[in-house]
Design a protein around this motif. Structure first.
Motif, PDB file in Angstrom:
ATOM      1  N   ALA A   1      -4.183 -18.367   5.584  1.00 46.72           N
ATOM      2  CA  ALA A   1      -3.302 -17.207   5.480  1.00 46.72           C
ATOM      3  C   ALA A   1      -3.519 -16.493   4.140  1.00 46.72           C
ATOM      4  O   ALA A   1      -3.512 -15.260   4.079  1.00 46.72           O
ATOM      5  CB  ALA A   1      -1.843 -17.628   5.620  1.00 46.72           C
ATOM      6  N   GLU A   2      -3.736 -17.269   3.090  1.00 47.72           N
ATOM      7  CA  GLU A   2      -4.009 -16.668   1.784  1.00 47.72           C
ATOM      8  C   GLU A   2      -5.314 -15.879   1.820  1.00 47.72           C
ATOM      9  O   GLU A   2      -5.391 -14.747   1.335  1.00 47.72           O
ATOM     10  CB  GLU A   2      -4.095 -17.735   0.700  1.00 47.72           C
ATOM     11  N   LYS A   3      -6.339 -16.463   2.421  1.00 46.35           N
ATOM     12  CA  LYS A   3      -7.644 -15.790   2.526  1.00 46.35           C
ATOM     13  C   LYS A   3      -7.507 -14.495   3.329  1.00 46.35           C
ATOM     14  O   LYS A   3      -8.047 -13.450   2.961  1.00 46.35           O
ATOM     15  CB  LYS A   3      -8.639 -16.732   3.196  1.00 46.35           C
ATOM     16  N   TYR A   4      -6.773 -14.540   4.432  1.00 42.88           N
ATOM     17  CA  TYR A   4      -6.548 -13.363   5.276  1.00 42.88           C
ATOM     18  C   TYR A   4      -5.813 -12.276   4.475  1.00 42.88           C
ATOM     19  O   TYR A   4      -6.191 -11.099   4.492  1.00 42.88           O
ATOM     20  CB  TYR A   4      -5.741 -13.771   6.507  1.00 42.88           C
ATOM     21  N   SER A   5      -4.793 -12.690   3.744  1.00 37.31           N
ATOM     22  CA  SER A   5      -4.017 -11.748   2.950  1.00 37.31           C
ATOM     23  C   SER A   5      -4.877 -11.074   1.888  1.00 37.31           C
ATOM     24  O   SER A   5      -4.789  -9.859   1.676  1.00 37.31           O
ATOM     25  CB  SER A   5      -2.849 -12.475   2.292  1.00 37.31           C
ATOM     26  N   ARG A   6      -5.717 -11.862   1.223  1.00 37.38           N
ATOM     27  CA  ARG A   6      -6.606 -11.287   0.210  1.00 37.38           C
ATOM     28  C   ARG A   6      -7.594 -10.307   0.847  1.00 37.38           C
ATOM     29  O   ARG A   6      -7.927  -9.272   0.264  1.00 37.38           O
ATOM     30  CB  ARG A   6      -7.355 -12.385  -0.529  1.00 37.38           C
ATOM     31  N   GLY A   7      -8.048 -10.612   2.047  1.00 35.35           N
ATOM     32  CA  GLY A   7      -8.957  -9.719   2.756  1.00 35.35           C
ATOM     33  C   GLY A   7      -8.305  -8.399   3.108  1.00 35.35           C
ATOM     34  O   GLY A   7      -8.909  -7.331   2.973  1.00 35.35           O
ATOM     35  N   ILE A   8      -7.062  -8.472   3.556  1.00 36.44           N
ATOM     36  CA  ILE A   8      -6.330  -7.245   3.879  1.00 36.44           C
ATOM     37  C   ILE A   8      -6.112  -6.414   2.623  1.00 36.44           C
ATOM     38  O   ILE A   8      -6.263  -5.187   2.633  1.00 36.44           O
ATOM     39  CB  ILE A   8      -4.990  -7.567   4.577  1.00 36.44           C
ATOM     40  N   ASP A   9      -5.785  -7.075   1.511  1.00 33.97           N
ATOM     41  CA  ASP A   9      -5.614  -6.353   0.251  1.00 33.97           C
ATOM     42  C   ASP A   9      -6.917  -5.672  -0.164  1.00 33.97           C
ATOM     43  O   ASP A   9      -6.906  -4.528  -0.619  1.00 33.97           O
ATOM     44  CB  ASP A   9      -5.138  -7.302  -0.848  1.00 33.97           C
TER      45      ASP A   9
ATOM     46  N   GLU B   1      -7.544  -2.617   1.911  1.00 28.49           N
ATOM     47  CA  GLU B   1      -6.676  -1.513   1.490  1.00 28.49           C
ATOM     48  C   GLU B   1      -7.238  -0.832   0.244  1.00 28.49           C
ATOM     49  O   GLU B   1      -7.180   0.393   0.137  1.00 28.49           O
ATOM     50  CB  GLU B   1      -5.254  -2.019   1.216  1.00 28.49           C
ATOM     51  N   GLU B   2      -7.777  -1.616  -0.675  1.00 32.45           N
ATOM     52  CA  GLU B   2      -8.374  -1.018  -1.877  1.00 32.45           C
ATOM     53  C   GLU B   2      -9.598  -0.180  -1.519  1.00 32.45           C
ATOM     54  O   GLU B   2      -9.813   0.885  -2.093  1.00 32.45           O
ATOM     55  CB  GLU B   2      -8.767  -2.103  -2.872  1.00 32.45           C
ATOM     56  N   ALA B   3     -10.389  -0.662  -0.569  1.00 30.66           N
ATOM     57  CA  ALA B   3     -11.613   0.041  -0.183  1.00 30.66           C
ATOM     58  C   ALA B   3     -11.310   1.275   0.656  1.00 30.66           C
ATOM     59  O   ALA B   3     -11.957   2.313   0.502  1.00 30.66           O
ATOM     60  CB  ALA B   3     -12.541  -0.898   0.584  1.00 30.66           C
ATOM     61  N   VAL B   4     -10.347   1.137   1.553  1.00 29.52           N
ATOM     62  CA  VAL B   4     -10.001   2.233   2.468  1.00 29.52           C
ATOM     63  C   VAL B   4      -8.477   2.350   2.526  1.00 29.52           C
ATOM     64  O   VAL B   4      -7.822   1.610   3.261  1.00 29.52           O
ATOM     65  CB  VAL B   4     -10.551   1.972   3.892  1.00 29.52           C
ATOM     66  N   PRO B   5      -7.894   3.244   1.736  1.00 29.36           N
ATOM     67  CA  PRO B   5      -6.441   3.392   1.771  1.00 29.36           C
ATOM     68  C   PRO B   5      -5.943   3.632   3.200  1.00 29.36           C
ATOM     69  O   PRO B   5      -6.528   4.403   3.952  1.00 29.36           O
ATOM     70  CB  PRO B   5      -6.196   4.614   0.876  1.00 29.36           C
ATOM     71  N   GLY B   6      -4.905   2.915   3.572  1.00 21.85           N
ATOM     72  CA  GLY B   6      -4.353   3.016   4.916  1.00 21.85           C
ATOM     73  C   GLY B   6      -4.836   1.919   5.845  1.00 21.85           C
ATOM     74  O   GLY B   6      -4.272   1.712   6.917  1.00 21.85           O
ATOM     75  N   ALA B   7      -5.874   1.188   5.436  1.00 23.33           N
ATOM     76  CA  ALA B   7      -6.428   0.131   6.286  1.00 23.33           C
ATOM     77  C   ALA B   7      -5.421  -0.993   6.514  1.00 23.33           C
ATOM     78  O   ALA B   7      -5.349  -1.559   7.602  1.00 23.33           O
ATOM     79  CB  ALA B   7      -7.709  -0.427   5.674  1.00 23.33           C
ATOM     80  N   GLN B   8      -4.636  -1.312   5.494  1.00 26.83           N
ATOM     81  CA  GLN B   8      -3.672  -2.410   5.615  1.00 26.83           C
ATOM     82  C   GLN B   8      -2.712  -2.162   6.778  1.00 26.83           C
ATOM     83  O   GLN B   8      -2.504  -3.037   7.613  1.00 26.83           O
ATOM     84  CB  GLN B   8      -2.894  -2.562   4.311  1.00 26.83           C
ATOM     85  N   GLU B   9      -2.154  -1.003   6.852  1.00 27.64           N
ATOM     86  CA  GLU B   9      -1.217  -0.682   7.934  1.00 27.64           C
ATOM     87  C   GLU B   9      -1.915  -0.735   9.293  1.00 27.64           C
ATOM     88  O   GLU B   9      -1.362  -1.255  10.259  1.00 27.64           O
ATOM     89  CB  GLU B   9      -0.591   0.693   7.722  1.00 27.64           C
TER      90      GLU B   9
ATOM     91  N   ILE C   1      -4.483  -2.547  10.142  1.00 28.11           N
ATOM     92  CA  ILE C   1      -4.749  -3.945  10.486  1.00 28.11           C
ATOM     93  C   ILE C   1      -3.459  -4.630  10.930  1.00 28.11           C
ATOM     94  O   ILE C   1      -3.420  -5.300  11.966  1.00 28.11           O
ATOM     95  CB  ILE C   1      -5.384  -4.696   9.298  1.00 28.11           C
ATOM     96  N   LEU C   2      -2.399  -4.461  10.142  1.00 28.51           N
ATOM     97  CA  LEU C   2      -1.144  -5.162  10.440  1.00 28.51           C
ATOM     98  C   LEU C   2      -0.464  -4.653  11.711  1.00 28.51           C
ATOM     99  O   LEU C   2       0.290  -5.392  12.346  1.00 28.51           O
ATOM    100  CB  LEU C   2      -0.201  -5.072   9.242  1.00 28.51           C
ATOM    101  N   THR C   3      -0.736  -3.407  12.105  1.00 28.66           N
ATOM    102  CA  THR C   3      -0.159  -2.898  13.350  1.00 28.66           C
ATOM    103  C   THR C   3      -1.046  -3.183  14.557  1.00 28.66           C
ATOM    104  O   THR C   3      -0.665  -2.920  15.682  1.00 28.66           O
ATOM    105  CB  THR C   3       0.097  -1.373  13.272  1.00 28.66           C
ATOM    106  N   GLY C   4      -2.252  -3.718  14.290  1.00 29.01           N
ATOM    107  CA  GLY C   4      -3.144  -4.084  15.384  1.00 29.01           C
ATOM    108  C   GLY C   4      -4.075  -2.983  15.831  1.00 29.01           C
ATOM    109  O   GLY C   4      -4.814  -3.159  16.786  1.00 29.01           O
ATOM    110  N   HIS C   5      -4.044  -1.844  15.149  1.00 25.41           N
ATOM    111  CA  HIS C   5      -4.950  -0.755  15.514  1.00 25.41           C
ATOM    112  C   HIS C   5      -6.400  -1.076  15.152  1.00 25.41           C
ATOM    113  O   HIS C   5      -7.323  -0.574  15.780  1.00 25.41           O
ATOM    114  CB  HIS C   5      -4.512   0.550  14.859  1.00 25.41           C
TER     115      HIS C   5
END
Length: 58
Positions: free
Chosen positions: A28-36, A39-47, A49-53
């Motif tokens: 879960a920590e590794k996944y969280s760091r990947g999502i972060d 988001e840094e690379a592509v603003p908006g990516a976090q949302e 990913i988390l919404t399943g799009h």
């Protein structure tokens, strides 16, 4: 008692608190760091990913 010992204890404590294995907590920590990082690379990516799009993989 170094940093690795402290991280291991924290991981194990969180695992016990949530009734999962310590490996699950580490994943879960590794996944969280990947999502972060996404988001840094592509603003908006976090949302997205988390919404399943967007499907996030290891």
């Amino acid at each position: 008692m170094g940093l690795l010992y402290s991280e291991k204890r924290t991981c194990e404590r969180i695992a016990v608190e949530h009734g999962v294995g310590s490996a699950t907590v580490r994943r879960a920590e590794k996944y969280s760091r990947g999502i972060d990082a996404a988001e840094e690379a592509v603003p908006g990516a976090q949302e997205e990913i988390l919404t399943g799009h967007i499907k996030a993989t290891d």
